[in-house]
Enzyme design. Sequence first.
Site, PDB file in Angstrom:
ATOM      1  N   GLU A  31      10.092   1.792  10.631  1.00 35.37           N
ATOM      2  CA  GLU A  31      11.132   2.815  10.423  1.00 35.37           C
ATOM      3  C   GLU A  31      10.419   4.146  10.482  1.00 35.37           C
ATOM      4  OE1 GLU A  31      12.998   5.660   9.125  1.00 35.37           O
ATOM      5  OE2 GLU A  31      13.012   4.741   7.128  1.00 35.37           O
ATOM      6  N   GLU A  81      10.288  16.777  14.612  1.00 30.79           N
ATOM      7  CA  GLU A  81      10.645  16.563  13.210  1.00 30.79           C
ATOM      8  C   GLU A  81       9.798  17.481  12.326  1.00 30.79           C
ATOM      9  OE1 GLU A  81      11.604  12.796  10.357  1.00 30.79           O
ATOM     10  OE2 GLU A  81       9.714  12.705  11.447  1.00 30.79           O
ATOM     11  N   GLY A  83       3.127   4.998  13.401  1.00 32.18           N
ATOM     12  CA  GLY A  83       3.857   3.801  13.784  1.00 32.18           C
ATOM     13  C   GLY A  83       3.421   3.249  15.128  1.00 32.18           C
ATOM     14  N   GLY A  94       7.143   5.552   8.085  1.00 34.23           N
ATOM     15  CA  GLY A  94       6.290   6.726   8.161  1.00 34.23           C
ATOM     16  C   GLY A  94       6.481   7.435   9.486  1.00 34.23           C
ATOM     17  N   SER A  95       5.458   8.158   9.886  1.00 34.21           N
ATOM     18  CA  SER A  95       5.558   8.996  11.079  1.00 34.21           C
ATOM     19  C   SER A  95       5.493   8.161  12.348  1.00 34.21           C
ATOM     20  CB  SER A  95       4.435  10.029  11.087  1.00 34.21           C
ATOM     21  OG  SER A  95       3.189   9.407  11.357  1.00 34.21           O
ATOM     22  N   THR A  96       6.056   8.697  13.410  1.00 36.51           N
ATOM     23  CA  THR A  96       6.040   8.003  14.689  1.00 36.51           C
ATOM     24  C   THR A  96       4.618   7.832  15.234  1.00 36.51           C
ATOM     25  OG1 THR A  96       8.290   8.691  15.219  1.00 36.51           O
ATOM     26  CG2 THR A  96       6.869   8.112  17.075  1.00 36.51           C
ATOM     27  N   CYS A 130      14.025  11.098   6.477  1.00 35.45           N
ATOM     28  CA  CYS A 130      13.903  10.790   7.906  1.00 35.45           C
ATOM     29  C   CYS A 130      15.219  10.893   8.656  1.00 35.45           C
ATOM     30  CB  CYS A 130      13.308   9.390   8.081  1.00 35.45           C
ATOM     31  SG  CYS A 130      14.220   8.093   7.216  1.00 35.45           S
ATOM     32  N   LYS A 172       0.851  -1.182   0.000  1.00 35.26           N
ATOM     33  CA  LYS A 172       0.000   0.000   0.000  1.00 35.26           C
ATOM     34  C   LYS A 172       0.888   1.235   0.000  1.00 35.26           C
ATOM     35  CE  LYS A 172      -1.805   2.712   2.914  1.00 35.26           C
ATOM     36  NZ  LYS A 172      -1.798   3.987   2.110  1.00 35.26           N
TER      37      LYS A 172
END
Length: 501
Positions: free
Chosen positions: A272, A405, A255, A250-252, A306, A198
């Site tokens: 990651e 970030e 995640g 992707g983003s924390t 990242c 995806k």
Amino acid sequence: MSTISADIVTSMRDRHARHIDRLPYTHVAGHLIGGEETTARGPRTPVIDPATGAGWGSVPEADAADVDAAVAAARTAQRAWAQRSPSERADLVRRMADAIESRADVLSLTNTFENGSPVAETAGAASNAAAILRVFASLAPHLEQGDVRAFPGGGNETVVAQDPIGVCALIAPWNFPINLVVIKLAPALIAGCTVVIKPAGPTPLSVRFLLDAADEAGIPAGVINIITGEGATGDLLVRHPGIDKVAFTGSTPVGRRIAAACGELLRPVTLELGGKSTALVLPDADLDAMSQVLIRSSMRNTGQTCYISTRLVTTPDRYDELVDMVTATVAAAPVGDPLDPETVFGPVATLAQRDRVLGYIRAGLTEGARATVGGDVAPPLPGGAFVAPTVFADVTPAMTIAREEIFGPVITLLRAPSVDAAVDIANGTAFGLGGIVFGGDEDVAFRIARRMDTGSVGVNMFASNHYAPFGGRHDSGLGVEYGLEGLSAYLTPQSVHRRAR
């Protein structure tokens, strides 16, 4: 940095319109499941050119039935794919690498039109993807070597076998939509897994070239499947009972939600996630040499990377000199049309991301940081998702722009009273993904690098080695990608105990 004239903007829009006509994938009908393009039933999502704001493509939003079909196709294909030897799978993966390289130009254009990355960046996407595939193909012999381990007391032994983990959900971000799929896809294929990919919502089309290349290489239908959609589609895929492993970049915050779902389901997951990495500039650093790698190390892909070191920390004796070098380097880097090979900074990927980055810039100014270039000024080009590249001096560790970030063309410079204090600043973040130490004595710089609490760190440079693990600590993720360690994430061991022979 002045706003570009209206006639240049018009010329850019005309140029983009002409190049879009070259793209084989724009308004696609359905999802790629089991070797066929399905007929999609749900709503459609537009694909927007970040440089101009013009819509140029669209994709369907996968529903539960589409996810069921994709997982079922992967499950059907998985047994036969796993029964092929690792060397057979590796041969097909090498052919896929060749086929990807033959699509480099059109893949690059599609990628640039999806997320605004300059062609100077996207031109290397195909060759990098091919290199990753070839590296993992070279690791196939490790799966064919016998692994027999004696019991501690002797008399018996254990044969340790490695089986493919099964059907994997690969969920990719929009900043590097090809390579951040391939670092998951390559080990999955070599391990004998099948996948459902995806891609991110803004970048759903360039990934189709991967399946084209797989088809040309002879990888069987159903081994690789692609569905498109937003977060709801990803959630359906993560929680699907037919999925055996999830790999996400992707983003924390996202995640964390995926980790929670996988924990509830006892499902292996590789994450990651975000970063807020630091470059330590030691008192003996060569700033002229540093200037040559600054953009790639700290603002690569218009700051949408990242691991880049967006925080630069040095001692007071080098601080003013560092501010001058960084300001001059960023100010001299061309901003403009991402189709121009000379462009260094293009637009950010979406208007929402532009507004997010501008919010951070305003927060930096409000909290007392000093913009030496850029800042809250008019965008370099009107109409698209452009942000003026910004350098902030006089930043303190407590400021928002030093802690969170930003994911845009913003770099911050901090003072530390000593090298030890600089290391403390580097480690005083919730993230732990990348980092760099710039120093004239590379042995000293290496020792400083080993003190940094981060998954990867470079000495006077930063690069990814496809043979070495890459992953984050703390809020930057779980598990690693690349290398034998990345391959092992797609394998599940079995120990068979027997009498010693």
